[in-house]
Enzyme design. Structure first.
Site, PDB file in Angstrom:
ATOM      1  N   HIS A   1      65.767  10.066  41.298  1.00  0.00           N
ATOM      2  CA  HIS A   1      64.719  10.101  42.060  1.00  0.00           C
ATOM      3  C   HIS A   1      64.189  11.531  42.086  1.00  0.00           C
ATOM      4  O   HIS A   1      62.847  11.537  41.936  1.00  0.00           O
ATOM      5  CB  HIS A   1      65.123   9.700  43.681  1.00  0.00           C
ATOM      6  CG  HIS A   1      64.186  10.162  44.615  1.00  0.00           C
ATOM      7  ND1 HIS A   1      64.010  11.528  44.890  1.00  0.00           N
ATOM      8  CD2 HIS A   1      63.056   9.184  45.491  1.00  0.00           C
ATOM      9  CE1 HIS A   1      62.964  11.621  46.119  1.00  0.00           C
ATOM     10  NE2 HIS A   1      62.313  10.143  46.248  1.00  0.00           N
ATOM     11  N   ASN A   2      64.714  12.381  42.186  1.00  0.00           N
ATOM     12  CA  ASN A   2      64.384  13.851  42.191  1.00  0.00           C
ATOM     13  C   ASN A   2      63.832  14.199  40.573  1.00  0.00           C
ATOM     14  O   ASN A   2      62.842  14.784  40.473  1.00  0.00           O
ATOM     15  CB  ASN A   2      65.452  14.837  42.285  1.00  0.00           C
ATOM     16  CG  ASN A   2      65.556  14.853  43.951  1.00  0.00           C
ATOM     17  OD1 ASN A   2      65.466  13.827  44.502  1.00  0.00           O
ATOM     18  ND2 ASN A   2      66.080  15.685  44.282  1.00  0.00           N
TER      19      ASN A   2
ATOM     20  N   SER B   1      66.514  11.381  51.153  1.00  0.00           N
ATOM     21  CA  SER B   1      65.297  11.874  50.602  1.00  0.00           C
ATOM     22  C   SER B   1      64.089  11.872  51.617  1.00  0.00           C
ATOM     23  O   SER B   1      64.272  11.045  52.490  1.00  0.00           O
ATOM     24  CB  SER B   1      64.826  11.267  49.272  1.00  0.00           C
ATOM     25  OG  SER B   1      63.445  11.695  48.960  1.00  0.00           O
TER      26      SER B   1
ATOM     27  N   LYS C   1      69.701   9.063  43.554  1.00  0.00           N
ATOM     28  CA  LYS C   1      69.190  10.568  44.271  1.00  0.00           C
ATOM     29  C   LYS C   1      68.709  11.508  43.324  1.00  0.00           C
ATOM     30  O   LYS C   1      67.615  11.808  43.124  1.00  0.00           O
ATOM     31  CB  LYS C   1      69.839  11.037  45.232  1.00  0.00           C
ATOM     32  CG  LYS C   1      69.483  12.344  45.889  1.00  0.00           C
ATOM     33  CD  LYS C   1      68.021  12.022  46.760  1.00  0.00           C
ATOM     34  CE  LYS C   1      67.014  12.919  47.127  1.00  0.00           C
ATOM     35  NZ  LYS C   1      67.310  14.173  47.522  1.00  0.00           N
TER      36      LYS C   1
ATOM     37  N   GLU D   1      60.492  12.679  40.684  1.00  0.00           N
ATOM     38  CA  GLU D   1      59.673  13.162  41.548  1.00  0.00           C
ATOM     39  C   GLU D   1      59.204  14.701  40.821  1.00  0.00           C
ATOM     40  O   GLU D   1      58.035  14.787  40.934  1.00  0.00           O
ATOM     41  CB  GLU D   1      60.412  13.769  42.565  1.00  0.00           C
ATOM     42  CG  GLU D   1      59.924  14.785  43.681  1.00  0.00           C
ATOM     43  CD  GLU D   1      61.118  15.193  44.703  1.00  0.00           C
ATOM     44  OE1 GLU D   1      61.626  14.362  45.276  1.00  0.00           O
ATOM     45  OE2 GLU D   1      61.201  16.542  44.999  1.00  0.00           O
TER      46      GLU D   1
HETATM   47  P1  NDP Z   1      69.667  24.793  54.732  1.00  0.00           P
HETATM   48  O1  NDP Z   1      69.901  25.990  54.073  1.00  0.00           O
HETATM   49  O2  NDP Z   1      68.850  24.675  55.822  1.00  0.00           O
HETATM   50  O3  NDP Z   1      71.174  24.766  55.589  1.00  0.00           O
HETATM   51  C1  NDP Z   1      72.538  24.783  55.079  1.00  0.00           C
HETATM   52  C2  NDP Z   1      73.596  24.753  55.888  1.00  0.00           C
HETATM   53  O4  NDP Z   1      74.619  24.563  54.898  1.00  0.00           O
HETATM   54  C3  NDP Z   1      74.047  25.209  57.090  1.00  0.00           C
HETATM   55  O5  NDP Z   1      74.368  24.575  58.124  1.00  0.00           O
HETATM   56  C4  NDP Z   1      74.972  26.233  56.634  1.00  0.00           C
HETATM   57  O6  NDP Z   1      75.897  26.686  57.625  1.00  0.00           O
HETATM   58  C5  NDP Z   1      75.780  25.440  55.679  1.00  0.00           C
HETATM   59  N1  NDP Z   1      76.571  25.912  54.814  1.00  0.00           N
HETATM   60  C6  NDP Z   1      76.321  27.006  53.804  1.00  0.00           C
HETATM   61  N2  NDP Z   1      77.490  27.195  52.936  1.00  0.00           N
HETATM   62  C7  NDP Z   1      78.608  26.731  53.761  1.00  0.00           C
HETATM   63  C8  NDP Z   1      79.884  26.694  53.742  1.00  0.00           C
HETATM   64  N3  NDP Z   1      80.422  27.385  52.751  1.00  0.00           N
HETATM   65  N4  NDP Z   1      80.758  25.824  54.717  1.00  0.00           N
HETATM   66  C9  NDP Z   1      80.246  25.494  55.515  1.00  0.00           C
HETATM   67  N5  NDP Z   1      78.827  25.337  55.831  1.00  0.00           N
HETATM   68  C10 NDP Z   1      77.864  26.004  54.923  1.00  0.00           C
HETATM   69  O7  NDP Z   1      69.945  23.723  53.877  1.00  0.00           O
HETATM   70  P2  NDP Z   1      69.209  22.176  53.957  1.00  0.00           P
HETATM   71  O8  NDP Z   1      69.411  21.581  55.274  1.00  0.00           O
HETATM   72  O9  NDP Z   1      67.774  22.316  53.280  1.00  0.00           O
HETATM   73  O10 NDP Z   1      69.995  21.447  52.510  1.00  0.00           O
HETATM   74  C11 NDP Z   1      71.274  20.718  53.085  1.00  0.00           C
HETATM   75  C12 NDP Z   1      71.685  19.668  51.816  1.00  0.00           C
HETATM   76  O11 NDP Z   1      70.650  18.776  51.947  1.00  0.00           O
HETATM   77  C13 NDP Z   1      71.672  20.662  50.457  1.00  0.00           C
HETATM   78  O12 NDP Z   1      72.523  19.867  49.708  1.00  0.00           O
HETATM   79  C14 NDP Z   1      70.052  20.031  49.916  1.00  0.00           C
HETATM   80  O13 NDP Z   1      69.970  20.175  48.512  1.00  0.00           O
HETATM   81  C15 NDP Z   1      70.048  18.554  50.495  1.00  0.00           C
HETATM   82  N6  NDP Z   1      68.789  18.291  50.512  1.00  0.00           N
HETATM   83  C16 NDP Z   1      67.723  18.954  51.049  1.00  0.00           C
HETATM   84  C17 NDP Z   1      66.391  18.763  51.359  1.00  0.00           C
HETATM   85  C18 NDP Z   1      65.095  19.525  52.021  1.00  0.00           C
HETATM   86  O14 NDP Z   1      64.178  18.953  51.837  1.00  0.00           O
HETATM   87  N7  NDP Z   1      65.400  20.714  52.643  1.00  0.00           N
HETATM   88  C19 NDP Z   1      66.024  17.169  51.034  1.00  0.00           C
HETATM   89  C20 NDP Z   1      67.196  16.500  50.658  1.00  0.00           C
HETATM   90  C21 NDP Z   1      68.482  16.878  50.409  1.00  0.00           C
HETATM   91  P3  NDP Z   1      75.519  28.212  58.291  1.00  0.00           P
HETATM   92  O15 NDP Z   1      74.626  27.943  59.493  1.00  0.00           O
HETATM   93  O16 NDP Z   1      76.839  28.642  58.818  1.00  0.00           O
HETATM   94  O17 NDP Z   1      75.098  29.029  57.331  1.00  0.00           O
END
Ligand code: NDP
Length: 475
Positions: free
Chosen positions: A187-188, A130, A184, A191
């Site tokens: 936590h959400n 988080s 987690k 939140e």
């Molecule tokens: P983004 O949308 O920024 O990035 C998504 C990522 O997932 C990219 O690297 C994408 O790759 C990859 N991806 C999507 N589908 C596939 C697939 N089928 N196979 C392989 N790779 C895949 O997401 P976030 O970074 O925001 O979130 C990532 C995780 O973290 C999620 O579970 C989210 O819920 C969690 N999270 C997010 C927070 C936030 O504030 N954003 C906070 C805490 C947790 P590609 O570039 O190839 O599309």
């Protein structure tokens, strides 16, 4: 070239920031992303951290770049993509390698993934992270679930990147399998409740006291220097004071009132219901987001029903604003008490032995609900880790008694003025029902016995478990 200490798949918002954080703390890291362009861009922009990063364009190259047993963080879109990514990764892995799902997984998926890998020789960690983008880059709060051995393999790296609260790292191993992702999720859920309660107070100030966004921002700024000091109050002040670059007016006045949700709030409410634990503030917050998303229906309903039309009946505005501060604190206590009660029940249900003081401790910095208040919760649970409910610990009981009058005045005034305060009211209802030893479920038991012959227990302990309903027993 020395092998990387750890690997990371998924260079989206969270993954790329987490990878830079890991590299910056002196850990060599291999990275891989499904779309190669993202890997190239990430590496090109890594600046002086490039020396710590091994960019990989194939899974084979990526796995070979990491020192066995390999900890591999998977930080991608939650759900099926994680299963797909794990299947693609598995053929290249060796015994004891650790796949770490760091996304917002449903803990039931995490449990299933543990079960599926049980006899494979591979290890799995379900890890809640988080703190959003900023937290990932400079220090998130990290909630780890898995075997204690796998935790020991990653403890050093994770401790180096976690947020610190007075030097104390906000990371901990919380228990086996789904423990980290469950914590987690809650936590959400908390939140969600915290944000909804802040939004309701904002609504009273905006629609009840007719204050401008900037004026309300000032109020939140003052509160942030007091007992409500927290990241969410701090950003609320900033959000309310921010100007729209196009019109120059407050940007918040131009933002559509439809809130998004990705599932963790709903999962918190569902799991609470599954275990029979009241989490009414979290449920109210989830429902409020759903109502918010029905913009067109709400517009149509306002035309048909009109607004309730009451006015806030306030004699002393300054005293009422003080009441709002105390009311928010009281309601927040209710929401956190509910969240911790859900975790306590889950700990028994799933055999996790969740450490409540540790959970509060690792939420004090890095995460979205970080606050001074969590330090007080840490102290309360450290003194009494097995207490039935946070609100009966001496410190919080005193706080509830001091602030619940304000919550009652605020909820009453808002209700009479027709201003919606579902989360604040639910926290008040929770206090009022939880503290009342003689409730009203005797009538429900009588009704159930009347129509379904379900029986009841008597207060006098006598051995007579059905009422004198005559021929009224008609299932
Ligand atoms: P983004 O949308 O920024 O990035 C998504 C990522 O997932 C990219 O690297 C994408 O790759 C990859 N991806 C999507 N589908 C596939 C697939 N089928 N196979 C392989 N790779 C895949 O997401 P976030 O970074 O925001 O979130 C990532 C995780 O973290 C999620 O579970 C989210 O819920 C969690 N999270 C997010 C927070 C936030 O504030 N954003 C906070 C805490 C947790 P590609 O570039 O190839 O599309």
């Amino acid at each position: 070239m020395a092998q990387a200490e750890i690997g990371l798949i998924g260079l989206g918002v969270m993954g790329s920031n987490l990878a830079l954080n890991i590299a910056e703390k002196g850990n060599k890291i291999a990275v891989f992303n499904r779309t190669v362009d993202a890997t190239r861009k990430f590496y090109a922009e890594a600046g002086e951290l490039q020396g710590q990063i091994v960019p990989c364009e194939t899974i084979e190259e990526f796995v070979a770049a990491i020192r066995p047993p390999r900890p591999i963080i998977i930080m991608i879109k939650a759900g099926d993509p994680v299963d797909q990514q794990m299947e693609l990764l598995k053929p290249y892995l060796e015994k004891n390698d650790i796949m770490i799902d760091a996304g917002n997984a449903n803990f039931r998926d995490t449990m299933r993934r543990f079960e599926n890998l049980k006899d494979s020789g591979l290890t799995f960690i379900g890890m809640g992270v988080s703190g959003g983008e900023e937290g990932a880059r400079h220090g998130p709060s990290i909630m780890v679930g898995g075997t204690e051995d796998s935790w020991k393999r990653v403890e050093k790296v994770l401790t180096s990147i976690a947020a610190k609260y007075n030097e104390d790292p906000c990371v901990a191993w919380l228990g086996e399998n789904g423990a980290g992702h469950f914590v987690k999720t809650i936590h959400n859920g908390i939140e969600y409740a915290d944000m909804q309660m802040i939004a309701e107070i904002y609504g009273i100030l905006r629609d009840g006291l007719k204050m401008s966004a900037t004026e309300i921002g000032e109020v939140f700024g003052t509160w942030n220097r007091g007992r409500l000091n927290s990241y969410l109050i701090e950003i609320t002040e900033k959000v309310l004071k921010a100007a729209d670059p196009i019109t120059g007016g407050p940007i918040v006045d131009l933002i559509l009132d439809k809130a998004g949700q990705k599932g963790t709030g709903k999962w918190s409410a569902i799991e609470a219901q599954n275990m029979g634990v009241p989490a009414t503030a979290i449920e109210a917050a989830v429902a409020a987001r759903s109502i918010s998303s029905m913009k067109e229906e709400r517009e149509a309903a306002e035309k048909v029903l009109g607004l309730p039309g009451g006015e806030l009946d306030i004699a002393d505005k300054a005293a009422f604003v003080k009441d709002l501060e105390s009311a928010l604190l009281a309601a927040k206590i209710g929401a956190y008490a509910q969240g911790f009660a859900v975790m306590s029940a889950a700990s028994k249900e799933f055999g996790w032995n969740l450490p409540m003081p540790t959970i509060a401790r690792i939420w004090r910095a890095g995460c979205i609900i970080r606050s001074q208040f969590l330090d007080e919760i840490t102290t309360a649970f450290t003194k009494d880790p097995d207490v039935a409910n946070l609100i009966v610990t001496p410190a919080f009981a005193a706080m509830v008694k001091e602030t619940d009058g304000a919550l009652r005045r605020v909820v009453s005034a808002a209700v009479l003025a027709g201003l919606p305060v579902p989360a604040l009211a639910s926290a008040l209802g929770y206090f009022d029902s939880y503290r009342r030893s003689r409730g009203t479920a005797n009538v429900i038991q009588a009704q159930r016995d009347f129509f379904g012959a379900h029986g009841f227990d008597r207060t006098d302990g006598k051995d007579s478990h059905h009422g004198p309903w005559g021929s009224g027993l008609n299932a």
